[in-house]
Design an enzyme around this catalytic site. Structure first.
Site, PDB file in Angstrom:
ATOM      1  N   PHE A 127       0.981  -1.287  -0.075  1.00  0.00           N
ATOM      2  CA  PHE A 127       0.210   0.093   0.047  1.00  0.00           C
ATOM      3  C   PHE A 127       0.741   0.865  -0.117  1.00  0.00           C
ATOM      4  CE2 PHE A 127      -2.942  -3.096   1.955  1.00  0.00           C
ATOM      5  CZ  PHE A 127      -4.254  -2.561   1.660  1.00  0.00           C
ATOM      6  N   ASP A 128       0.502   1.972  -0.851  1.00  0.00           N
ATOM      7  CA  ASP A 128       0.885   3.599  -0.601  1.00  0.00           C
ATOM      8  C   ASP A 128       0.033   3.992   0.691  1.00  0.00           C
ATOM      9  OD1 ASP A 128       1.403   6.498  -0.939  1.00  0.00           O
ATOM     10  OD2 ASP A 128      -0.508   6.586  -1.550  1.00  0.00           O
ATOM     11  N   CYS A 129       0.493   4.956   1.557  1.00  0.00           N
ATOM     12  CA  CYS A 129      -0.292   5.208   2.704  1.00  0.00           C
ATOM     13  C   CYS A 129      -0.978   6.600   2.412  1.00  0.00           C
ATOM     14  CB  CYS A 129       0.410   5.546   3.858  1.00  0.00           C
ATOM     15  SG  CYS A 129      -0.113   5.968   5.400  1.00  0.00           S
ATOM     16  N   THR A 159      -3.855   7.046  -0.022  1.00  0.00           N
ATOM     17  CA  THR A 159      -4.776   6.087  -0.106  1.00  0.00           C
ATOM     18  C   THR A 159      -5.515   5.490   1.192  1.00  0.00           C
ATOM     19  OG1 THR A 159      -2.973   5.259  -1.713  1.00  0.00           O
ATOM     20  CG2 THR A 159      -4.441   3.398  -0.870  1.00  0.00           C
TER      21      THR A 159
END
Length: 229
Positions: free
Chosen positions: A11-13, A16
């Protein structure tokens, strides 16, 4: 492939899972009001996006609070209003205050039952720790720009992700510029969490430099989790 074929999700944080446009935009808007600037929220975000991308490219070893402060100062120059150094420093330290999207924590808890969860983020460890407390889930691996020495979309960040070993993850992200273009070049499958669906412009991220077609698209983490669990 099906979503459920992947054993891990990276995941991008910010953008997102964490609502970075609210975090960044609210502070920029407060600054603009104090200085009585007649400027739209979108224009502030667009200016910020350009300067942050340049700071990340030009100073890849800088910690994220310094990137934020440098970008904030550059936004001030764009609008002929010099930013106070204390304002810039406070902006750089604001990441732990940025809110999580309302659906992020619940979606991550559901996904953690089935997948290994990985973070690949353009921040430093200290800033991410503050955000992780809001997300309330333990990630199996956390890779930050501070660990890697570069910022997405630099390909080194995705080389580091693939260097974790094991089956390739599905990369889940909002930013086409920071994540989907370099992830596709690295050969990764991607899911686009299109948090700006229906909104004009690109907000706090620059537009992608090339056309990219993510493998899946969802309007929210809740929608993605429902499909993937």
């Amino acid at each position: 492939m099906e979503l459920t074929d992947f054993p891990a999700l990276s995941f991008d944080c910010y953008g997102t899972l964490i609502d970075w446009e609210t975090g960044i935009g609210s502070r920029l808007a407060d600054w603009a009001r104090v200085h009585r600037l007649d400027v739209s929220a979108e224009d502030l975000l667009t200016s910020y996006a350009r300067h942050e991308a340049a700071a990340m490219r030009d100073t890849p070893a800088a910690r994220y609070p310094d990137i934020l402060a440098r970008s904030f100062t550059a936004v001030g120059r764009d609008f002929a209003t010099p930013a106070d150094p204390e304002e810039a420093t406070a902006f750089g330290r604001s990441v732990p205050d940025w809110p999580a999207f309302p659906d992020s924590a619940e979606a991550l808890r559901a996904l953690a039952e089935r997948y290994r969860l990985i973070i690949l983020s353009n921040v430093d460890r200290e800033s991410f720790a503050g955000s992780n407390a809001r997300l309330g889930v333990r990630f199996d691996h956390v890779l930050t720009a501070e660990d890697i020495g570069s910022y997405k979309p630099d390909p080194r960040n995705f080389t580091a992700l693939l260097g974790l070993g094991g089956p390739e993850p599905l990369h889940v992200a909002q930013s086409l510029f920071h994540d989907h273009v370099p992830a596709a070049r690295a050969g990764l499958s991607t899911a686009w969490i299109n948090r700006r669906k229906g909104k004009p412009g690109w907000g706090a991220t620059p537009p992608p430099e090339v056309v990219v077609s993510p493998d899946w698209e969802f309007a929210s983490m809740a929608e993605f989790a429902e499909a993937a669990v």
